[in-house]
Design a protein around this motif. Structure first.
Motif, short mmCIF file in Angstrom:
data_model
loop_
_atom_site.label_atom_id
_atom_site.label_comp_id
_atom_site.label_asym_id
_atom_site.label_seq_id
_atom_site.Cartn_x
_atom_site.Cartn_y
_atom_site.Cartn_z
N LYS A 23 -7.08 9.08 23.24
CA LYS A 23 -6.98 9.28 24.69
C LYS A 23 -5.76 10.11 25.06
CE LYS A 23 -9.66 5.27 26.03
NZ LYS A 23 -9.68 3.92 26.58
N LYS A 24 -4.63 9.81 24.43
CA LYS A 24 -3.43 10.59 24.71
C LYS A 24 -3.56 12.02 24.19
CE LYS A 24 -0.33 6.86 25.50
NZ LYS A 24 0.93 6.20 25.32
N ALA A 25 -4.25 12.18 23.07
CA ALA A 25 -4.45 13.51 22.50
C ALA A 25 -5.29 14.39 23.43
CB ALA A 25 -5.13 13.41 21.13
N LYS A 74 -18.18 13.20 22.70
CA LYS A 74 -18.81 12.98 24.01
C LYS A 74 -17.78 12.51 25.04
CE LYS A 74 -23.31 11.82 22.08
NZ LYS A 74 -24.17 10.70 21.65
N GLU A 75 -16.90 11.61 24.62
CA GLU A 75 -15.88 11.10 25.53
C GLU A 75 -14.92 12.21 25.96
OE1 GLU A 75 -12.39 7.69 25.58
OE2 GLU A 75 -14.01 7.47 24.14
N ALA A 76 -14.54 13.07 25.03
CA ALA A 76 -13.64 14.19 25.35
C ALA A 76 -14.31 15.15 26.32
CB ALA A 76 -13.23 14.91 24.07
N ALA A 77 -15.59 15.44 26.10
CA ALA A 77 -16.33 16.33 27.00
C ALA A 77 -16.40 15.75 28.40
CB ALA A 77 -17.73 16.59 26.44
N ILE A 111 -1.20 13.54 16.06
CA ILE A 111 -1.15 12.30 16.85
C ILE A 111 -1.91 11.23 16.09
CG2 ILE A 111 -1.74 11.20 19.05
CD1 ILE A 111 -1.60 13.97 20.35
N CYS A 112 -1.29 10.06 15.96
CA CYS A 112 -1.96 8.96 15.26
C CYS A 112 -1.54 7.64 15.90
CB CYS A 112 -1.63 8.96 13.77
SG CYS A 112 0.12 8.82 13.39
N THR A 145 1.23 2.37 22.55
CA THR A 145 0.78 1.69 23.77
C THR A 145 -0.66 2.06 24.11
OG1 THR A 145 1.53 3.47 25.20
CG2 THR A 145 3.11 1.72 24.71
N ASP A 146 -1.28 1.18 24.86
CA ASP A 146 -2.63 1.48 25.32
C ASP A 146 -2.60 1.85 26.79
OD1 ASP A 146 -2.11 -0.98 26.38
OD2 ASP A 146 -3.95 -1.93 25.66
N ASP A 147 -1.45 2.35 27.23
CA ASP A 147 -1.35 2.80 28.62
C ASP A 147 -2.45 3.81 28.91
OD1 ASP A 147 0.93 1.30 28.70
OD2 ASP A 147 2.30 3.00 28.56
N ASP A 148 -3.12 3.61 30.01
CA ASP A 148 -4.18 4.53 30.39
C ASP A 148 -3.58 5.86 30.81
OD1 ASP A 148 -6.86 4.35 30.12
OD2 ASP A 148 -7.25 3.59 32.14
#
Length: 151
Positions: A23-25, A74-77, A111-112, A145-148
């Protein structure tokens, strides 16, 4: 002075930590107008210890990798990232990602996630993210972190 990244590599293994890294990437790739490449490494070392290895485990691992990367694509698109490359590698993620895949795509940022799926290996010989940080010749972002991230 702010750094602009051109080729971002994100390592994914299906873990919650890798999901956060992905998500951050996507956010960083969109912000930098950068090329994003996802890599999933099928850890073939685990197949060696199975005496009755007949190829089905490798086939399942390959299918899992393909489905995982397709879901991320799909999520990135859906978030607006039009081009996303995916790579499936085989071997040890600790060496493949920083020494082979990053060089192959000329990554300037890896990123990992901070923790992946293999807790036993992390306990015994250190984490994949730790090894990437030590071995990479480019910047590394370890996501804890899982910060949105909102776009």
């Amino acid at each position: 002075m702010s750094r602009t990244y051109q080729n971002i590599l994100v390592a994914v293994d299906g873990s919650k930590s890798a999901e956060c890294a992905f998500k951050k990437a996507v956010y960083i790739a969109l912000r930098n107008n950068a090329q994003l490449t996802l890599v999933h490494v099928v850890d073939t070392r685990s197949f060696v210890s199975i005496e009755a290895y007949d190829g089905t485990m490798a086939e399942r691992a390959e299918r899992y990798a393909e489905e995982l990367l397709e879901d991320y694509k799909k999520e990135a698109a859906a978030k607006g990232l039009q081009t996303l490359n995916t790579i499936i590698e085989h071997g040890s993620p600790k060496t493949i990602i920083p020494k082979q895949t990053a060089k192959k795509i000329n990554a300037d940022l890896i990123i990992c996630g901070a923790t992946g799926l293999n807790a036993v290996e992390r306990l015994l010989i250190g984490s994949v993210s730790e090894q990437i940080t030590r071995s990479a010749s480019c910047d590394v972002l370890v996501v804890r972190t899982d910060d949105d991230v909102t776009l």
